[in-house]
Scaffold this motif. Structure first.
Motif, PDB file in Angstrom:
ATOM      1  N   MET A  14       0.835  -1.205   0.000  1.00  0.00           N
ATOM      2  CA  MET A  14       0.000   0.000   0.000  1.00  0.00           C
ATOM      3  C   MET A  14       0.870   1.256   0.000  1.00  0.00           C
ATOM      4  O   MET A  14       0.611   2.197  -0.751  1.00  0.00           O
ATOM      5  N   ILE A  15       1.892   1.262   0.841  1.00  0.00           N
ATOM      6  CA  ILE A  15       2.788   2.420   0.924  1.00  0.00           C
ATOM      7  C   ILE A  15       3.547   2.597  -0.382  1.00  0.00           C
ATOM      8  O   ILE A  15       3.698   3.712  -0.878  1.00  0.00           O
ATOM      9  N   GLU A  30      12.599  11.583   7.615  1.00  0.00           N
ATOM     10  CA  GLU A  30      12.200  10.731   6.498  1.00  0.00           C
ATOM     11  C   GLU A  30      10.865  10.045   6.781  1.00  0.00           C
ATOM     12  O   GLU A  30      10.019   9.927   5.888  1.00  0.00           O
ATOM     13  N   ILE A  31      10.658   9.612   8.006  1.00  0.00           N
ATOM     14  CA  ILE A  31       9.389   8.993   8.396  1.00  0.00           C
ATOM     15  C   ILE A  31       8.264  10.005   8.265  1.00  0.00           C
ATOM     16  O   ILE A  31       7.190   9.702   7.735  1.00  0.00           O
ATOM     17  N   ILE A  38       1.624  10.171   2.215  1.00  0.00           N
ATOM     18  CA  ILE A  38       0.404   9.367   2.286  1.00  0.00           C
ATOM     19  C   ILE A  38      -0.805  10.271   2.500  1.00  0.00           C
ATOM     20  O   ILE A  38      -1.829  10.124   1.829  1.00  0.00           O
ATOM     21  N   ILE A  39      -0.680  11.225   3.415  1.00  0.00           N
ATOM     22  CA  ILE A  39      -1.785  12.151   3.683  1.00  0.00           C
ATOM     23  C   ILE A  39      -2.103  12.988   2.446  1.00  0.00           C
ATOM     24  O   ILE A  39      -3.270  13.181   2.098  1.00  0.00           O
ATOM     25  N   GLU A  40      -1.075  13.456   1.746  1.00  0.00           N
ATOM     26  CA  GLU A  40      -1.285  14.210   0.505  1.00  0.00           C
ATOM     27  C   GLU A  40      -2.038  13.379  -0.523  1.00  0.00           C
ATOM     28  O   GLU A  40      -2.936  13.871  -1.200  1.00  0.00           O
ATOM     29  N   TYR A  57      -5.773   3.540   5.303  1.00  0.00           N
ATOM     30  CA  TYR A  57      -4.390   3.846   5.684  1.00  0.00           C
ATOM     31  C   TYR A  57      -4.234   4.184   7.162  1.00  0.00           C
ATOM     32  O   TYR A  57      -3.131   4.495   7.604  1.00  0.00           O
ATOM     33  N   ASN A  58      -5.303   4.135   7.929  1.00  0.00           N
ATOM     34  CA  ASN A  58      -5.264   4.542   9.327  1.00  0.00           C
ATOM     35  C   ASN A  58      -4.212   3.778  10.136  1.00  0.00           C
ATOM     36  O   ASN A  58      -3.451   4.380  10.898  1.00  0.00           O
TER      37      ASN A  58
END
Length: 69
Positions: A14-15, A30-31, A38-40, A57-58
């Motif tokens: 998914m990532i 970096e994290i 992901i939020i974007e 994605y939670n």
């Protein structure tokens, strides 16, 4: 923190659709960048899909957030 090791295969896949993660040590910056990407990606979708994607994605976002602190 090695992001590759804290996520299972499904989460890594998914990532990787958004940001490729490698089997390496990541800094807090970096994290945070991966979390931000992901939020974007979630927010760039139709407003009808945002809640669904956020739920999807939670777990990943929670793991990322807990590793930034």
């Amino acid at each position: 923190m090695n992001l590759y090791k804290i996520f299972n295969d499904e989460e890594r896949n998914m990532i990787n659709h958004i940001e490729i993660i490698e089997d390496k040590e990541y800094s807090k910056d970096e994290i945070a960048r991966v979390e931000h990407r992901i939020i974007e990606d979630i927010m760039s979708n139709s407003k009808n899909n945002i809640s669904e994607l956020r739920d999807k994605y939670n777990g990943i976002l929670n793991k990322l957030e807990s590793n930034i602190k």
